[in-house]
Design a protein around this motif. Sequence first.
Motif, PDB file in Angstrom:
ATOM      1  N   LYS A 115     -16.988   9.312   6.852  1.00 18.08           N
ATOM      2  CA  LYS A 115     -16.165   8.587   7.833  1.00 18.08           C
ATOM      3  C   LYS A 115     -15.351   7.298   7.159  1.00 18.08           C
ATOM      4  O   LYS A 115     -14.242   7.211   7.242  1.00 18.08           O
ATOM      5  N   PHE A 116     -16.084   6.463   6.619  1.00 16.88           N
ATOM      6  CA  PHE A 116     -15.548   5.175   5.962  1.00 16.88           C
ATOM      7  C   PHE A 116     -14.868   5.640   4.612  1.00 16.88           C
ATOM      8  O   PHE A 116     -13.846   4.738   4.602  1.00 16.88           O
ATOM      9  N   GLU A 117     -15.158   6.417   3.974  1.00 13.01           N
ATOM     10  CA  GLU A 117     -14.410   6.765   2.671  1.00 13.01           C
ATOM     11  C   GLU A 117     -13.017   7.215   3.117  1.00 13.01           C
ATOM     12  O   GLU A 117     -12.105   7.047   2.377  1.00 13.01           O
ATOM     13  N   LYS A 118     -13.223   8.216   4.095  1.00 15.44           N
ATOM     14  CA  LYS A 118     -11.817   8.802   4.656  1.00 15.44           C
ATOM     15  C   LYS A 118     -11.009   7.613   5.183  1.00 15.44           C
ATOM     16  O   LYS A 118      -9.822   7.719   5.022  1.00 15.44           O
ATOM     17  N   LEU A 119     -11.671   6.551   5.789  1.00 15.72           N
ATOM     18  CA  LEU A 119     -10.798   5.581   6.525  1.00 15.72           C
ATOM     19  C   LEU A 119     -10.015   4.848   5.407  1.00 15.72           C
ATOM     20  O   LEU A 119      -8.765   4.765   5.582  1.00 15.72           O
ATOM     21  N   ILE A 120     -10.714   4.484   4.166  1.00 19.41           N
ATOM     22  CA  ILE A 120     -10.094   3.803   2.963  1.00 19.41           C
ATOM     23  C   ILE A 120      -9.113   4.523   2.319  1.00 19.41           C
ATOM     24  O   ILE A 120      -8.006   3.954   2.203  1.00 19.41           O
ATOM     25  N   GLN A 121      -9.395   5.879   2.348  1.00 29.75           N
ATOM     26  CA  GLN A 121      -8.447   6.766   1.535  1.00 29.75           C
ATOM     27  C   GLN A 121      -6.883   6.721   2.466  1.00 29.75           C
ATOM     28  O   GLN A 121      -5.961   6.890   2.022  1.00 29.75           O
ATOM     29  N   SER A 122      -7.376   6.984   3.749  1.00 31.50           N
ATOM     30  CA  SER A 122      -5.938   7.067   4.684  1.00 31.50           C
ATOM     31  C   SER A 122      -5.097   5.747   4.611  1.00 31.50           C
ATOM     32  O   SER A 122      -4.048   5.904   4.536  1.00 31.50           O
ATOM     33  N   LYS A 123      -6.093   4.666   4.675  1.00 28.22           N
ATOM     34  CA  LYS A 123      -5.163   3.455   4.752  1.00 28.22           C
ATOM     35  C   LYS A 123      -4.575   3.089   3.538  1.00 28.22           C
ATOM     36  O   LYS A 123      -3.214   2.572   3.679  1.00 28.22           O
ATOM     37  N   THR A 124      -5.104   3.331   2.377  1.00 27.95           N
ATOM     38  CA  THR A 124      -4.325   3.169   1.240  1.00 27.95           C
ATOM     39  C   THR A 124      -3.175   4.107   1.012  1.00 27.95           C
ATOM     40  O   THR A 124      -2.295   3.621   0.617  1.00 27.95           O
ATOM     41  N   LEU A 125      -3.436   5.369   1.529  1.00 33.25           N
ATOM     42  CA  LEU A 125      -2.113   6.075   1.129  1.00 33.25           C
ATOM     43  C   LEU A 125      -1.131   5.528   2.151  1.00 33.25           C
ATOM     44  O   LEU A 125       0.218   5.361   1.902  1.00 33.25           O
ATOM     45  N   TYR A 126      -1.248   5.191   3.467  1.00 31.43           N
ATOM     46  CA  TYR A 126      -0.192   4.613   4.221  1.00 31.43           C
ATOM     47  C   TYR A 126       0.195   3.157   3.602  1.00 31.43           C
ATOM     48  O   TYR A 126       1.616   3.202   3.632  1.00 31.43           O
ATOM     49  N   TYR A 127      -0.474   2.586   3.048  1.00 32.47           N
ATOM     50  CA  TYR A 127      -0.090   1.236   2.505  1.00 32.47           C
ATOM     51  C   TYR A 127       0.889   1.791   1.106  1.00 32.47           C
ATOM     52  O   TYR A 127       1.552   0.950   0.927  1.00 32.47           O
ATOM     53  N   THR A 128       0.354   2.683   0.457  1.00 34.09           N
ATOM     54  CA  THR A 128       0.956   3.232  -0.569  1.00 34.09           C
ATOM     55  C   THR A 128       2.703   3.597  -0.369  1.00 34.09           C
ATOM     56  O   THR A 128       3.478   3.296  -1.010  1.00 34.09           O
ATOM     57  N   LEU A 130       4.363   2.695   2.267  1.00 37.89           N
ATOM     58  CA  LEU A 130       5.180   1.584   2.611  1.00 37.89           C
ATOM     59  C   LEU A 130       5.505   0.727   1.487  1.00 37.89           C
ATOM     60  O   LEU A 130       6.888   0.575   1.451  1.00 37.89           O
ATOM     61  N   VAL A 131       4.668   0.471   0.544  1.00 41.07           N
ATOM     62  CA  VAL A 131       5.021  -0.367  -0.658  1.00 41.07           C
ATOM     63  C   VAL A 131       6.297   0.549  -1.329  1.00 41.07           C
ATOM     64  O   VAL A 131       7.202   0.050  -1.963  1.00 41.07           O
ATOM     65  N   GLU A 132       5.762   1.804  -1.620  1.00 37.13           N
ATOM     66  CA  GLU A 132       6.836   2.623  -2.514  1.00 37.13           C
ATOM     67  C   GLU A 132       8.021   2.692  -1.684  1.00 37.13           C
ATOM     68  O   GLU A 132       9.085   2.849  -2.306  1.00 37.13           O
ATOM     69  N   ALA A 133       7.976   2.791  -0.478  1.00 38.40           N
ATOM     70  CA  ALA A 133       9.418   2.894   0.318  1.00 38.40           C
ATOM     71  C   ALA A 133      10.203   1.714   0.094  1.00 38.40           C
ATOM     72  O   ALA A 133      11.475   1.788   0.013  1.00 38.40           O
ATOM     73  N   MET A 275      17.437  -3.748   5.658  1.00 39.96           N
ATOM     74  CA  MET A 275      16.234  -3.043   5.583  1.00 39.96           C
ATOM     75  C   MET A 275      15.313  -3.387   4.458  1.00 39.96           C
ATOM     76  O   MET A 275      14.096  -3.213   4.555  1.00 39.96           O
ATOM     77  N   GLN A 276      16.055  -3.701   3.110  1.00 37.59           N
ATOM     78  CA  GLN A 276      15.158  -4.190   2.209  1.00 37.59           C
ATOM     79  C   GLN A 276      14.287  -5.037   2.400  1.00 37.59           C
ATOM     80  O   GLN A 276      13.389  -5.164   2.226  1.00 37.59           O
ATOM     81  N   LEU A 277      14.867  -6.280   2.952  1.00 35.95           N
ATOM     82  CA  LEU A 277      14.000  -7.429   3.149  1.00 35.95           C
ATOM     83  C   LEU A 277      13.080  -7.024   4.110  1.00 35.95           C
ATOM     84  O   LEU A 277      12.045  -7.679   4.407  1.00 35.95           O
ATOM     85  N   ILE A 278      13.422  -6.282   5.428  1.00 37.47           N
ATOM     86  CA  ILE A 278      12.379  -5.776   6.338  1.00 37.47           C
ATOM     87  C   ILE A 278      11.196  -5.523   5.701  1.00 37.47           C
ATOM     88  O   ILE A 278      10.015  -5.474   5.997  1.00 37.47           O
ATOM     89  N   LEU A 279      11.364  -4.290   4.792  1.00 34.55           N
ATOM     90  CA  LEU A 279      10.372  -3.559   4.368  1.00 34.55           C
ATOM     91  C   LEU A 279       9.779  -4.443   3.376  1.00 34.55           C
ATOM     92  O   LEU A 279       8.242  -4.318   3.391  1.00 34.55           O
ATOM     93  N   TYR A 280      10.395  -5.236   2.476  1.00 37.26           N
ATOM     94  CA  TYR A 280       9.667  -6.374   1.914  1.00 37.26           C
ATOM     95  C   TYR A 280       8.797  -7.199   2.468  1.00 37.26           C
ATOM     96  O   TYR A 280       7.680  -7.466   1.994  1.00 37.26           O
ATOM     97  N   SER A 281       9.272  -7.606   3.602  1.00 36.61           N
ATOM     98  CA  SER A 281       8.336  -8.487   4.297  1.00 36.61           C
ATOM     99  C   SER A 281       7.238  -7.951   5.024  1.00 36.61           C
ATOM    100  O   SER A 281       6.043  -8.414   5.057  1.00 36.61           O
ATOM    101  N   CYS A 282       7.424  -6.606   5.356  1.00 36.44           N
ATOM    102  CA  CYS A 282       6.478  -5.831   5.983  1.00 36.44           C
ATOM    103  C   CYS A 282       5.135  -5.523   4.862  1.00 36.44           C
ATOM    104  O   CYS A 282       4.000  -5.452   5.235  1.00 36.44           O
ATOM    105  N   SER A 283       5.782  -5.239   3.654  1.00 32.42           N
ATOM    106  CA  SER A 283       4.778  -4.964   2.750  1.00 32.42           C
ATOM    107  C   SER A 283       3.850  -6.325   2.345  1.00 32.42           C
ATOM    108  O   SER A 283       2.611  -6.269   2.087  1.00 32.42           O
TER     109      SER A 283
END
Length: 370
Positions: A115-128, A130-133, A275-283
């Motif tokens: 349960k916890f391993e899936k949690l960190i993998q999903s959060k890492t994917l969402y974070y990736t 966001l950053v790569e977007a 949009m670039q600044l918004i995404l950068y700030s969110c990251s």
Amino acid sequence: MFILAFTFKLMMVCGCGFLGTCATPYKRLVYQMYSIFVMLLIHTFMLSQLVDLVMVVDNSDDFTDNFYVLLAMIVSCCKMFALLINRSNIEMLIGILANKPFRPVELDEMKIWEKFEKLIQSKTLYYTILVEATCLSVTITSLLTEFKKGNLTFRGWLPFDYSSPRLFPFAYAHQLMSFTMGSVHHVACDSLICGFLVHICCQIEILTHRLKKSAYNPEILRECVFQHNHIFKFAHLVNDKFKITIFIQFIVSTLVICFNLYQFTKSSALKTKYMQLILYSCSMLSQIFFYCWYGNEVKLKSRQLMNNVFEMEWYNFNKSSQKTLLMVVRRAAIPIEFTSASVISMNLDSFVGLLKTSYSAYNILQQTQA
């Protein structure tokens, strides 16, 4: 049993993976060359911005255009060094999680771990994503605006005339590649540290499960005390190895958010880089929010353990077992708390304080321009 598998794939991509995963000496050599290439890539970009800031910039608008990206690249370089220097320490920490007393020994414990391993993998994917977007947004915006004009995406000083038709594509690609690779270092290091915090929460939950079973087996209770002590030691190790990186991230996030707010007030930025600044700030906000959120979760989980003990039928234990439980309760009374360089606690109050500090710094910056 795989631990932080997606995070280690990101570390391989950014040149900070484990050499032990390379099957042959030839592959290890190739990967070492790749790591050196990545290091040169992000450091030359960072130095070009730093030299531009020192030697060329002469007004506040140019300063803010340069500074908020320069700060992110400086942290990226620090995170790469932190991952490379701590390779053996990271392997040691993973080894601790994979062995007794942390290793799950039955089906229910394995379900908790999954349960916890899936949690960190999903959060890492969402974070990736966001950053790569954000990187994709920067690239598209630059191609549609700056590239056509013969301008680089970011300010930077280069020791040659990059306006040449032959050299400009290389200088332009160098900046975008460096910026993107730097973003991967951010994701890899942040998800690694937060992954360790999540696994500390996982171990506390497994410990709670084992304590509930200890009423029927006093031997399990002694093992629980041993595990509780190791959880504290593991948390201290993680905090000690990455406290400087976390501290730098706190300071830089405050400054970047401040300068991004200032960028929003510029009419030119609103037209072409909104949009670039918004995404950068969110990251940038997501980076520090993850540290604070999971640091806060560790603190709450470690404190909750004391309540979980009192909810057990402890009055049915013999005197010796009750004394052992009392040791766990007394230790749990002081929760596990992560700090950045022993200065700033990693919790939600610190995140709110960071936002307030950023806004205060922005107001000061605005007043100096009035």
